[in-house]
Design an enzyme around this catalytic site. Structure first.
Site, PDB file in Angstrom:
ATOM      1  CB  SER A 118     -11.497   8.160   4.302  1.00 46.20           C
ATOM      2  OG  SER A 118     -10.336   7.941   5.074  1.00 46.20           O
ATOM      3  CD  GLU A 131       4.596  16.717   0.992  1.00 44.88           C
ATOM      4  OE1 GLU A 131       4.574  16.289  -0.204  1.00 44.88           O
ATOM      5  OE2 GLU A 131       5.606  17.226   1.510  1.00 44.88           O
ATOM      6  CE  LYS A 132      -6.233  12.922   0.606  1.00 49.10           C
ATOM      7  NZ  LYS A 132      -7.375  13.903   0.684  1.00 49.10           N
ATOM      8  CG  ASP A 133      -5.801  16.675   3.592  1.00 42.96           C
ATOM      9  OD1 ASP A 133      -6.818  17.110   3.043  1.00 42.96           O
ATOM     10  OD2 ASP A 133      -5.655  15.476   3.916  1.00 42.96           O
ATOM     11  CG  MET A 137     -11.186  12.946  10.659  1.00 43.49           C
ATOM     12  SD  MET A 137     -12.486  14.128  10.267  1.00 43.49           S
ATOM     13  CE  MET A 137     -12.422  14.131   8.492  1.00 43.49           C
ATOM     14  CD  GLN A 181     -11.692  18.093  10.488  1.00 46.57           C
ATOM     15  OE1 GLN A 181     -11.130  18.031  11.571  1.00 46.57           O
ATOM     16  NE2 GLN A 181     -11.118  17.661   9.359  1.00 46.57           N
ATOM     17  CG  HIS A 232      -4.999   6.880   7.070  1.00 49.17           C
ATOM     18  ND1 HIS A 232      -6.118   6.494   6.364  1.00 49.17           N
ATOM     19  CD2 HIS A 232      -5.210   8.163   7.434  1.00 49.17           C
ATOM     20  CE1 HIS A 232      -6.964   7.501   6.301  1.00 49.17           C
ATOM     21  NE2 HIS A 232      -6.434   8.532   6.947  1.00 49.17           N
TER      22      HIS A 232
END
Length: 283
Positions: A189, A151-153, A30, A61, A37
């Site tokens: 971010s 893997e953070k999300d 995003m 989302q 990233h």
């Protein structure tokens, strides 16, 4: 660096690359790119001939419209950062909302075998329908061989793996380790919006997760959860939304530990009005 806003032009270009035998990696973002990233992009470049990086703030989302409005949009800076990795092997796809959604900015409804109801799903209404909608559309546009997610999300990663499985999408989903600042804060971010005071205290989240991991070796999940919540009660600048220890396959909270299962601790914390998430493998 090739940059596209139109999915038809992107598809045509990628078709030419594939016809020449090139493999395509994909990193959906995003925007407001950071070194987390870039770690995904580097992984993609090590395993593919080209990597497509999408930069799109997906409206479906966001359950909080204020968060959508305030989400940082820094495309020019993002491209400059990507050029530090590669100027000719990275392809940027920065579509408009119209290019993705046409005249109907709505989500499809998905089922992910119950994964969507846990943690983030319980606190962010409709979030994973929005994630499923945009990721499926991007997969259909880019048609990558491999797609890379951090893997953070972790819950999102598991849901995307389930999406690929349930819809028989011909690609490989690759999970990549959490990229952290030197003080342990998981890169996001949203970190750019933290006040100086909140940024200084935010590493407390990862420090607490590390202690929780050590405790999990000898304590029950309930005892660890109680300890974590008590630690944050003493920390007035941070407010826990949830702390959950869950089975990594089902994402359901653990009731009784089993040596045959793998667990992670998941946390969502508010630093002022900025919501931060993190997680850690426990065994």
């Amino acid at each position: 660096m090739k940059k596209f806003q139109n999915k038809s032009e992107l598809s045509l270009y990628l078709g030419t690359l594939r016809a020449n035998g090139s493999s395509i990696g994909f990193v959906p973002t995003m925007g407001a790119l950071h070194h987390g990233h870039l770690s995904l992009v580097n992984k993609g470049l090590s395993e593919n001939d080209f990597v497509v990086v999408s930069v799109f703030v997906n409206p479906t989302q966001f359950d909080n419209q204020e968060d959508l409005v305030k989400y940082p949009r820094t495309l020019d800076e993002d491209i400059i950062l990507l050029k530090t990795v590669s100027d000719h092997k990275i392809i940027v796809y920065a579509p408009t909302v119209e290019d993705i959604y046409a005249n109907s900015v709505t989500s499809q409804s998905f089922t992910f075998d119950g994964l969507e109801y846990e943690m983030e799903g319980a606190f962010r209404d409709g979030h994973f329908d929005g994630v499923g909608t945009i990721v499926k559309r991007l997969f259909e546009i880019v048609k990558p061989d491999n797609a890379y997610f951090g893997e953070k999300d972790f819950q999102q990663l598991q849901i995307i793996r389930k999406l690929v499985e349930l819809h028989h999408l011909p690609l490989n989903v690759v999970g990549c380790p959490i990229h952290r600042a030197s003080d342990g804060l998981a890169m996001s971010s949203r970190n750019t919006r933290l006040t100086k005071e909140h940024r200084e205290i935010a590493p407390f989240i990862y420090k607490t997760l590390n202690t929780a991991k050590t405790m999990f070796g000898t304590k029950s999940a309930q005892k660890v959860t109680e300890w974590v919540n008590n630690q944050f009660k003493k920390q007035l600048l941070l407010e826990v939304e949830y702390f959950i220890i869950a089975d990594i396959k089902t994402l359901k909270p653990v009731k009784r530990k089993s040596t045959r299962k793998s667990y992670r601790a998941f946390i969502a914390v508010y630093a002022g009005d900025i919501r931060l998430i993190d997680n850690i493998a426990l065994n």
